[in-house]
Design an enzyme around this catalytic site. Structure first.
Site, PDB file in Angstrom:
ATOM      1  N   ARG A 147      19.412  15.466 -24.114  1.00 10.26           N
ATOM      2  CA  ARG A 147      18.852  16.590 -23.624  1.00 10.26           C
ATOM      3  C   ARG A 147      19.976  17.376 -22.608  1.00 10.26           C
ATOM      4  NH1 ARG A 147      16.050  18.152 -18.994  1.00 10.26           N
ATOM      5  NH2 ARG A 147      15.632  15.818 -18.439  1.00 10.26           N
ATOM      6  N   LYS A 185      29.863  -2.007 -20.279  1.00  8.67           N
ATOM      7  CA  LYS A 185      29.476  -1.079 -21.209  1.00  8.67           C
ATOM      8  C   LYS A 185      30.378  -0.574 -22.448  1.00  8.67           C
ATOM      9  CE  LYS A 185      29.902   3.063 -21.327  1.00  8.67           C
ATOM     10  NZ  LYS A 185      29.268   3.845 -20.691  1.00  8.67           N
ATOM     11  N   CYS A 205      29.653   1.497 -16.586  1.00  9.25           N
ATOM     12  CA  CYS A 205      30.799   1.929 -17.457  1.00  9.25           C
ATOM     13  C   CYS A 205      31.764   0.920 -18.362  1.00  9.25           C
ATOM     14  CB  CYS A 205      31.743   2.808 -16.705  1.00  9.25           C
ATOM     15  SG  CYS A 205      31.186   3.664 -15.283  1.00  9.25           S
ATOM     16  N   CYS A 231      29.620   0.817 -11.751  1.00  9.47           N
ATOM     17  CA  CYS A 231      30.499   1.117 -13.052  1.00  9.47           C
ATOM     18  C   CYS A 231      31.253  -0.096 -13.367  1.00  9.47           C
ATOM     19  CB  CYS A 231      31.623   2.124 -12.479  1.00  9.47           C
ATOM     20  SG  CYS A 231      32.844   2.303 -13.583  1.00  9.47           S
ATOM     21  N   HIS A 254      49.788  16.385 -36.854  1.00  8.13           N
ATOM     22  CA  HIS A 254      49.252  16.205 -38.107  1.00  8.13           C
ATOM     23  C   HIS A 254      49.701  14.580 -38.807  1.00  8.13           C
ATOM     24  CE1 HIS A 254      47.693  17.382 -41.829  1.00  8.13           C
ATOM     25  NE2 HIS A 254      48.713  16.773 -42.463  1.00  8.13           N
ATOM     26  N   SER A 268      32.428   2.698  -6.678  1.00  8.72           N
ATOM     27  CA  SER A 268      33.476   3.391  -7.025  1.00  8.72           C
ATOM     28  C   SER A 268      33.937   4.409  -5.846  1.00  8.72           C
ATOM     29  CB  SER A 268      33.510   4.162  -8.180  1.00  8.72           C
ATOM     30  OG  SER A 268      33.220   3.373  -9.225  1.00  8.72           O
ATOM     31  N   GLU A 274      44.052  17.927 -34.182  1.00 13.10           N
ATOM     32  CA  GLU A 274      44.471  19.269 -34.561  1.00 13.10           C
ATOM     33  C   GLU A 274      43.584  20.288 -34.836  1.00 13.10           C
ATOM     34  OE1 GLU A 274      47.055  19.372 -38.007  1.00 13.10           O
ATOM     35  OE2 GLU A 274      45.775  17.275 -38.834  1.00 13.10           O
ATOM     36  N   GLU A 312      23.704   4.954 -25.691  1.00 19.37           N
ATOM     37  CA  GLU A 312      25.106   4.153 -25.858  1.00 19.37           C
ATOM     38  C   GLU A 312      24.393   2.706 -26.333  1.00 19.37           C
ATOM     39  OE1 GLU A 312      27.582   6.062 -22.663  1.00 19.37           O
ATOM     40  OE2 GLU A 312      26.646   4.634 -22.025  1.00 19.37           O
ATOM     41  N   TYR A 357      22.254   9.022 -21.720  1.00 20.25           N
ATOM     42  CA  TYR A 357      23.503   8.358 -21.956  1.00 20.25           C
ATOM     43  C   TYR A 357      23.029   7.134 -22.015  1.00 20.25           C
ATOM     44  CZ  TYR A 357      26.658  11.926 -19.381  1.00 20.25           C
ATOM     45  OH  TYR A 357      27.441  12.980 -19.144  1.00 20.25           O
TER      46      TYR A 357
HETATM   47  P1  NDP Z   1      19.225  10.184 -18.086  1.00 20.80           P
HETATM   48  O1  NDP Z   1      18.900  10.933 -17.138  1.00 20.80           O
HETATM   49  O2  NDP Z   1      20.714  10.403 -18.707  1.00 20.80           O
HETATM   50  O3  NDP Z   1      18.191  10.061 -19.238  1.00 20.80           O
HETATM   51  C1  NDP Z   1      16.917   9.592 -18.975  1.00 20.80           C
HETATM   52  C2  NDP Z   1      16.146   9.485 -20.145  1.00 20.80           C
HETATM   53  O4  NDP Z   1      14.921   9.029 -19.842  1.00 20.80           O
HETATM   54  C3  NDP Z   1      15.945  11.111 -20.941  1.00 20.80           C
HETATM   55  O5  NDP Z   1      16.204  10.729 -22.312  1.00 20.80           O
HETATM   56  C4  NDP Z   1      14.576  11.146 -20.452  1.00 20.80           C
HETATM   57  O6  NDP Z   1      14.071  12.223 -21.174  1.00 20.80           O
HETATM   58  C5  NDP Z   1      13.874  10.069 -20.402  1.00 20.80           C
HETATM   59  N1  NDP Z   1      12.639  10.007 -19.487  1.00 20.80           N
HETATM   60  C6  NDP Z   1      12.837  10.089 -18.192  1.00 20.80           C
HETATM   61  N2  NDP Z   1      11.429   9.937 -17.558  1.00 20.80           N
HETATM   62  C7  NDP Z   1      10.705   9.690 -18.482  1.00 20.80           C
HETATM   63  C8  NDP Z   1       9.261   9.495 -18.638  1.00 20.80           C
HETATM   64  N3  NDP Z   1       8.611   9.339 -17.686  1.00 20.80           N
HETATM   65  N4  NDP Z   1       8.779   9.474 -20.095  1.00 20.80           N
HETATM   66  C9  NDP Z   1       9.647   9.415 -21.073  1.00 20.80           C
HETATM   67  N5  NDP Z   1      10.960   9.637 -21.078  1.00 20.80           N
HETATM   68  C10 NDP Z   1      11.489   9.811 -19.849  1.00 20.80           C
HETATM   69  O7  NDP Z   1      19.399   8.637 -17.314  1.00 20.80           O
HETATM   70  P2  NDP Z   1      20.253   7.402 -17.922  1.00 20.80           P
HETATM   71  O8  NDP Z   1      19.532   6.317 -17.297  1.00 20.80           O
HETATM   72  O9  NDP Z   1      20.658   7.239 -19.466  1.00 20.80           O
HETATM   73  O10 NDP Z   1      21.579   7.705 -17.061  1.00 20.80           O
HETATM   74  C11 NDP Z   1      21.464   8.140 -15.848  1.00 20.80           C
HETATM   75  C12 NDP Z   1      22.944   8.916 -15.521  1.00 20.80           C
HETATM   76  O11 NDP Z   1      24.111   7.954 -15.416  1.00 20.80           O
HETATM   77  C13 NDP Z   1      23.367   9.808 -16.610  1.00 20.80           C
HETATM   78  O12 NDP Z   1      22.727  10.979 -16.503  1.00 20.80           O
HETATM   79  C14 NDP Z   1      24.623   9.876 -16.232  1.00 20.80           C
HETATM   80  O13 NDP Z   1      24.951  10.826 -15.179  1.00 20.80           O
HETATM   81  C15 NDP Z   1      25.027   8.494 -15.720  1.00 20.80           C
HETATM   82  N6  NDP Z   1      25.860   7.703 -16.812  1.00 20.80           N
HETATM   83  C16 NDP Z   1      27.018   8.201 -17.407  1.00 20.80           C
HETATM   84  C17 NDP Z   1      27.606   7.564 -18.442  1.00 20.80           C
HETATM   85  C18 NDP Z   1      29.003   7.891 -19.129  1.00 20.80           C
HETATM   86  O14 NDP Z   1      29.652   8.548 -18.305  1.00 20.80           O
HETATM   87  N7  NDP Z   1      29.335   7.577 -20.283  1.00 20.80           N
HETATM   88  C19 NDP Z   1      27.105   6.361 -19.045  1.00 20.80           C
HETATM   89  C20 NDP Z   1      25.575   6.046 -18.375  1.00 20.80           C
HETATM   90  C21 NDP Z   1      25.170   6.684 -17.295  1.00 20.80           C
HETATM   91  P3  NDP Z   1      14.077  13.696 -21.104  1.00 20.80           P
HETATM   92  O15 NDP Z   1      15.712  14.051 -21.628  1.00 20.80           O
HETATM   93  O16 NDP Z   1      13.045  14.285 -22.102  1.00 20.80           O
HETATM   94  O17 NDP Z   1      13.958  13.875 -19.722  1.00 20.80           O
END
Ligand code: NDP
Length: 455
Positions: A201, A48, A45, A40, A431, A12, A436, A178, A174
């Site tokens: 988080r 998905k 995106c 994406c 409405h 992108s 709303e 999802e 995310y």
């Molecule tokens: P995220 O960073 O959002 O989530 C990673 C997850 O893995 C969290 O739950 C984290 O836990 C966990 N985690 C990481 N390391 C460990 C570990 N060593 N042990 C256990 N748990 C762990 O990553 P994603 O891969 O889901 O997505 C990456 C990014 O891509 C997103 O942050 C977003 O920016 C983008 N994205 C956007 C979308 C959208 O716009 N709809 C869709 C998909 C991706 P904890 O939270 O406790 O750290």
């Protein structure tokens, strides 16, 4: 120099940057080694959202009975869905490539790596460029634990030959949230394993709690406070052992434990480009790297990893370099949506972030969407506004519920413009809609923040 601008990466960010720069008259080349459109379009995106939509039809078929329809739901044909998705992605791939062709950019279907600050090895050919943009994106990370090689990552999920009957999803970001929703909506028995007390988080606490309830209502089994300890094969099944000692028997383990910037092997050291701890290319507010003529845009900088941010950065950079229009992108009030089932969308600050800076008025509304008063489906919508108590500016808007992403896009304009709660209040609602509610929330739910603490 062979080119005014060489863009590494045809996702992108890179395609937008190359196309706009070429439109400004620059001699542009773009190299892509894997697939045009990047994450994406190919493994993110777009496919998905198609899978999310596939899941929604199942729910609607069930809902229809409450409205007088007799719909007999047959089995879901996963192979048919994936074939249809692949056709659409193929069409989009071609469009991305054609956009560059039409802009008269030179296209390289191969990997490009730095040989020195102005020279690249492009599939064995030496190419020089006045300016270079790094737009290589990111990739899913593999967190290692015994047996973790038997887990799939999101890139694989889009090409599964069959739909698993039981899925254990690791993580609660995310992607995890999802895909848990997608698999559950398509009929799988889903376990969601995550180390935090609540999913997502960094999102607003009320939304995280509401999401945990929604996931449970969807039939997903939540395992908060758990990490994967081991994964073993048992015939065709898999046994996932959690840190609390629980053994989950499943058909597929989907690891969604984060993504990392794709900078390995790019020769950044030869180019003199500095990377940070996660391997991300370090940039300033104008997307400059440590080398004055080299820039980085999109996920490779690992700041706000969202497609619209990447394209906006690519566009702004091209305008700044070749369009006599220097501009940068604000990363404040960037709206975002998680396409969970139902989706969650947000713009601005969470209550927790806002309250750390001063007193805030908080408005929360939770209700059953009109459709489900007849469908009988246990599904709630939650909406929330976080308002600065002193200026009455709306600092954050959050929603979990059907159409949340569509609603949040419009609200984001209001927040970017600095709308106050009074501006929301004087706006007439449409409405009957769920949206709303955002302009009719009159009763403050609570006060939070510094003044509250001082009371
Ligand atoms: P995220 O960073 O959002 O989530 C990673 C997850 O893995 C969290 O739950 C984290 O836990 C966990 N985690 C990481 N390391 C460990 C570990 N060593 N042990 C256990 N748990 C762990 O990553 P994603 O891969 O889901 O997505 C990456 C990014 O891509 C997103 O942050 C977003 O920016 C983008 N994205 C956007 C979308 C959208 O716009 N709809 C869709 C998909 C991706 P904890 O939270 O406790 O750290």
């Amino acid at each position: 120099m062979d080119f005014d601008l060489f863009v590494i990466g045809g996702g992108s960010a890179g395609v937008r940057c190359g196309r706009i720069a070429a439109g400004h008259g620059a001699r542009v080349a773009v190299a892509e080694e894997r697939f045009w459109g990047g994450t994406c379009v190919n493994v993110g995106c777009v496919p998905k959202k198609l899978l999310v939509q596939a899941g929604e039809y199942g729910g609607w078929a069930d809902d229809a009975a409450g409205f007088g329809w007799t719909i007999k739901k047959g089995p879901h044909d996963w192979a048919k869905l994936i074939a249809a998705k692949d056709r659409e992605i193929g069409r989009l791939n071609a469009i991305y490539r054609r956009l560059l062709d039409n802009a008269h950019a030179t296209i390289f279907d191969t990997r490009a790596v730095f040989l020195d600050p102005h020279t690249l090895d492009v599939g064995g050919q030496r190419v020089t460029a006045e300016r270079i943009v790094i737009a290589t994106g990111g990739h899913p990370t593999r967190v290692a634990f015994p047996g973790s090689e038997h887990a799939i990552i999101s890139d694989d999920a889009f090409y599964l030959p069959t739909m698993p009957r039981r899925v254990a999803v690791l993580g609660s970001g995310y992607i995890a949230v999802e895909f848990a929703g997608i698999f559950a909506a398509l009929g799988a028995q889903v376990d969601l394993v995550y180390r935090a007390p609540l999913p997502l988080r960094g999102f607003d606490q009320d939304m995280r709690e509401a999401l945990a309830e929604a996931l449970t209502a969807q039939g997903i089994t939540l395992h908060p406070g758990c990490t994967p300890r081991a994964l073993a094969l048992d015939g065709d099944a898999k046994i996932l052992t959690l840190s609390n000692g629980t053994d989950l028997t499943t058909d597929l383990v989907f690891s969604a434990l984060g993504r990392a910037p794709a900078t390995a092997g790019l020769g950044l050291d030869k180019a003199g480009v500095t990377t940070g701890l996660t391997g991300a290319v370090v940039v300033d507010a104008h997307l400059h790297t440590s080398q004055p003529h080299i820039y980085a845009i999109g996920d490779v900088t690992d700041r706000l990893n969202l497609t619209p941010v990447a394209t906006a950065e690519g566009h702004a950079l091209a305008d700044s370099l070749f369009g006599k229009l220097a501009r940068s992108i604000s990363l404040h009030n960037v709206p975002t949506a998680v396409f969970s089932t139902p989706p969650l969308a947000t713009v601005g600050l969470t209550e927790e972030q806002a309250a750390a800076h001063g007193p805030v008025d908080v408005y929360v509304s939770k209700f059953t969407p009109m459709r489900h008063t007849l469908s009988g489906r246990a599904r709630k919508s939650v909406m929330k506004l976080v308002v600065d108590q002193t200026t009455q500016k709306v600092l954050g808007a959050h929603m979990l519920g059907e159409d949340a992403p569509e609603i949040m896009q419009g609200l984001a304009i209001a927040l970017v413009m600095g709308a106050t709660k009074a501006d929301f209040d004087r706006t007439i609602g449409i409405h009957p809609t769920a949206a709303e509610e955002f302009v009719t929330m009159r009763t403050r739910t609570r006060v939070a923040g510094v003044a509250k603490a001082a009371e």
